[in-house]
Motif scaffolding. Structure first.
Motif, PDB file in Angstrom:
ATOM      1  N   THR A  35      20.587  39.221  28.213  1.00 35.70           N
ATOM      2  CA  THR A  35      20.860  38.272  28.942  1.00 35.70           C
ATOM      3  C   THR A  35      22.060  38.501  29.553  1.00 35.70           C
ATOM      4  N   ALA A  36      22.285  37.624  30.392  1.00 31.65           N
ATOM      5  CA  ALA A  36      23.666  37.712  31.319  1.00 31.65           C
ATOM      6  C   ALA A  36      24.399  36.550  31.041  1.00 31.65           C
ATOM      7  N   ASP A  37      25.779  36.574  31.174  1.00 33.98           N
ATOM      8  CA  ASP A  37      26.843  35.859  30.852  1.00 33.98           C
ATOM      9  C   ASP A  37      26.653  34.539  32.371  1.00 33.98           C
ATOM     10  N   LEU A  38      26.601  33.305  31.840  1.00 30.65           N
ATOM     11  CA  LEU A  38      26.686  32.580  33.073  1.00 30.65           C
ATOM     12  C   LEU A  38      28.064  31.629  32.914  1.00 30.65           C
ATOM     13  N   THR A  39      28.818  31.636  33.846  1.00 30.19           N
ATOM     14  CA  THR A  39      29.821  30.576  33.720  1.00 30.19           C
ATOM     15  C   THR A  39      29.844  29.691  35.003  1.00 30.19           C
ATOM     16  N   ILE A  40      30.412  28.511  34.790  1.00 21.35           N
ATOM     17  CA  ILE A  40      30.137  27.596  35.989  1.00 21.35           C
ATOM     18  C   ILE A  40      31.414  26.883  36.197  1.00 21.35           C
ATOM     19  N   ASP A  41      31.897  27.015  37.319  1.00 19.40           N
ATOM     20  CA  ASP A  41      33.416  26.080  37.426  1.00 19.40           C
ATOM     21  C   ASP A  41      32.905  24.824  38.358  1.00 19.40           C
ATOM     22  N   ARG A  42      32.951  23.851  37.689  1.00 16.08           N
ATOM     23  CA  ARG A  42      32.419  22.664  38.161  1.00 16.08           C
ATOM     24  C   ARG A  42      32.957  22.268  39.270  1.00 16.08           C
ATOM     25  N   GLU A  43      34.431  22.258  39.039  1.00 20.91           N
ATOM     26  CA  GLU A  43      35.312  21.760  40.203  1.00 20.91           C
ATOM     27  C   GLU A  43      35.049  22.205  41.495  1.00 20.91           C
ATOM     28  N   THR A  44      34.740  23.707  41.566  1.00 13.35           N
ATOM     29  CA  THR A  44      34.835  24.362  42.833  1.00 13.35           C
ATOM     30  C   THR A  44      33.288  24.766  43.238  1.00 13.35           C
ATOM     31  N   LEU A  45      32.369  24.164  42.339  1.00 13.83           N
ATOM     32  CA  LEU A  45      31.155  24.614  42.614  1.00 13.83           C
ATOM     33  C   LEU A  45      30.698  26.184  42.661  1.00 13.83           C
ATOM     34  N   GLN A  46      31.583  26.789  41.689  1.00  9.27           N
ATOM     35  CA  GLN A  46      31.475  28.340  41.642  1.00  9.27           C
ATOM     36  C   GLN A  46      30.411  28.789  40.592  1.00  9.27           C
ATOM     37  N   LEU A  47      29.493  29.416  40.898  1.00 14.94           N
ATOM     38  CA  LEU A  47      28.643  30.043  39.511  1.00 14.94           C
ATOM     39  C   LEU A  47      28.992  31.557  39.389  1.00 14.94           C
ATOM     40  N   THR A  48      28.971  32.269  38.188  1.00 16.43           N
ATOM     41  CA  THR A  48      29.109  33.431  38.116  1.00 16.43           C
ATOM     42  C   THR A  48      28.271  33.861  36.797  1.00 16.43           C
ATOM     43  N   MET A  49      27.643  35.014  37.258  1.00 20.56           N
ATOM     44  CA  MET A  49      26.824  35.866  36.505  1.00 20.56           C
ATOM     45  C   MET A  49      27.226  37.272  36.107  1.00 20.56           C
ATOM     46  N   SER A  50      27.130  37.570  34.818  1.00 23.30           N
ATOM     47  CA  SER A  50      27.788  38.893  34.535  1.00 23.30           C
ATOM     48  C   SER A  50      26.912  39.650  33.513  1.00 23.30           C
ATOM     49  N   ARG A  51      26.817  40.907  33.933  1.00 19.70           N
ATOM     50  CA  ARG A  51      26.125  41.711  32.885  1.00 19.70           C
ATOM     51  C   ARG A  51      26.667  43.043  32.905  1.00 19.70           C
ATOM     52  N   GLY A 110      32.262  54.001  30.876  1.00 19.42           N
ATOM     53  CA  GLY A 110      31.359  54.678  31.280  1.00 19.42           C
ATOM     54  C   GLY A 110      30.220  53.690  31.790  1.00 19.42           C
ATOM     55  N   LYS A 111      30.198  52.548  31.167  1.00 21.43           N
ATOM     56  CA  LYS A 111      29.257  51.424  31.771  1.00 21.43           C
ATOM     57  C   LYS A 111      29.835  50.609  32.590  1.00 21.43           C
ATOM     58  N   THR A 112      28.905  49.852  33.354  1.00 15.76           N
ATOM     59  CA  THR A 112      29.643  48.954  34.308  1.00 15.76           C
ATOM     60  C   THR A 112      29.260  47.527  34.193  1.00 15.76           C
ATOM     61  N   ARG A 113      30.428  46.796  34.206  1.00 18.68           N
ATOM     62  CA  ARG A 113      30.176  45.462  34.305  1.00 18.68           C
ATOM     63  C   ARG A 113      30.065  44.717  35.657  1.00 18.68           C
ATOM     64  N   LEU A 114      28.925  44.227  36.088  1.00 21.56           N
ATOM     65  CA  LEU A 114      28.697  43.711  37.275  1.00 21.56           C
ATOM     66  C   LEU A 114      28.968  42.075  37.293  1.00 21.56           C
ATOM     67  N   THR A 115      29.822  41.526  37.903  1.00 24.13           N
ATOM     68  CA  THR A 115      29.882  40.194  37.875  1.00 24.13           C
ATOM     69  C   THR A 115      29.848  39.611  39.291  1.00 24.13           C
ATOM     70  N   VAL A 116      28.918  38.853  39.572  1.00 25.31           N
ATOM     71  CA  VAL A 116      28.297  37.994  40.888  1.00 25.31           C
ATOM     72  C   VAL A 116      28.863  36.566  40.853  1.00 25.31           C
ATOM     73  N   THR A 117      29.603  36.419  41.712  1.00 28.62           N
ATOM     74  CA  THR A 117      30.255  34.950  42.009  1.00 28.62           C
ATOM     75  C   THR A 117      29.453  34.361  43.209  1.00 28.62           C
ATOM     76  N   THR A 118      28.950  33.436  43.053  1.00 30.10           N
ATOM     77  CA  THR A 118      28.490  32.442  44.248  1.00 30.10           C
ATOM     78  C   THR A 118      29.398  31.122  44.448  1.00 30.10           C
TER      79      THR A 118
END
Lengths: 155, 127
Positions: A2-18, A113-121
């Motif tokens: 699974t991926a981690d989801l965080t939400i910044d409700r004030e700025t309407l910013q969603l972040t997914m990370s894996r 050696g692994k990679t954390r990809l964090t995508v913010t919308t």
């Protein structure tokens, strides 16, 4: 996985990370090589046709998703920031809602050696967000108290 | 039912506070009076009333009309819209991440025979 989801409700910013079990250069390549991009951007039931994919600051991208029935959805934007293999910032627009610009930021971080990809919308307005909701896929899942509880736990 | 943008905005605002989210979590278990809701938070009645007003304005809860008792209850429609939207976003990216995983596995399979990663494709090699 699974991926981690965080939400910044004030700025309407969603972040997914894996974390991906691959070196950062490779994950960056999967994200920026047009042929590879077409293989993961999905949804799976659509064919991705990459018309433009200029991964340079100011470079345009344009992808057409074609469904089995021939229906198409057109997405496009401009790359704002390109820092291999660390970061990509690009605008995102969906043709029926042209002018409603979202900004996607992808950060690639080396984790032993692994990679954390964090995508913010970043949505620029509630209206944009709503537009995406309406244009989105039909929701197959029926609502349940479990899901509400899960939402309350995440927000 | 679609919310107008202002309604959704108000909903997000109402959700942007841990006390209010805890109140909603409590109400998910059933109706409660204002006094019952105030109890675990060490809040004054005016303090809890302020939070309840915001939740009411956002359409997340309603309050009964019976004098004295006036229980609060959770209204799920509004939460459902927010939940749908967040869930959809999560689903889209989880699918994408799964496929990125597949792409990476394929790439590593291709590259393994040579023992080294492919240095071409125009990216600077910073290692």
């Amino acid at each position: 996985m699974t991926a981690d989801l965080t939400i910044d409700r004030e700025t309407l910013q969603l972040t997914m990370s894996r974390v991906f079990d691959a070196p950062r250069e490779l994950v960056f390549k999967a994200y920026t090589d047009p042929e590879l991009f077409a293989r993961w951007w999905g949804p799976a039931r659509y064919e991705n046709i990459v018309e433009k994919f200029d991964v340079r600051p100011g470079g345009e991208w344009r992808v057409i998703q074609r469904a089995a029935d021939g229906g198409t959805h057109v997405f496009y934007g401009v790359h704002r920031e390109v820092v291999p293999p660390e970061r990509i910032v690009a605008t995102f627009e969906y043709e029926p809602f042209a002018g409603h610009v979202m900004v996607n930021t992808a950060d690639f971080e080396d984790v032993e050696g692994k990679t954390r990809l964090t995508v913010t919308t970043q949505y620029s307005s509630i209206e944009d967000l709503e537009g995406m909701v309406q244009s989105g896929m039909e929701s197959g899942a029926r609502e349940s108290w479990d899901r509400l509880a899960a939402l309350l736990a995440t927000v | 039912m679609r919310q107008t943008q202002d309604e959704l905005s108000t909903t997000f605002q109402a959700l942007a506070d841990p006390t209010r989210r805890a109140i909603l979590a409590r109400l998910a278990q059933g109706e409660a009076t204002v006094g019952e809701l105030a109890e675990p938070f060490d809040l004054s009645l005016p303090g809890i009333s302020k939070h309840l007003k915001m939740l009411q304005r956002a359409g997340l809860i309603t309050q009964g009309r019976k004098a004295q008792w006036r229980p609060c209850r959770l209204e799920t429609d509004r939460l459902k819209d927010v939940s749908d939207w967040v869930g959809r976003y999560r689903h889209i990216w989880e699918e994408r991440f799964d496929r990125i995983d597949e792409v990476l596995r394929d790439l590593q399979k291709e590259e393994r025979p040579n023992g080294h990663s492919d240095p071409n494709r125009g990216e600077p090699h910073d290692s």
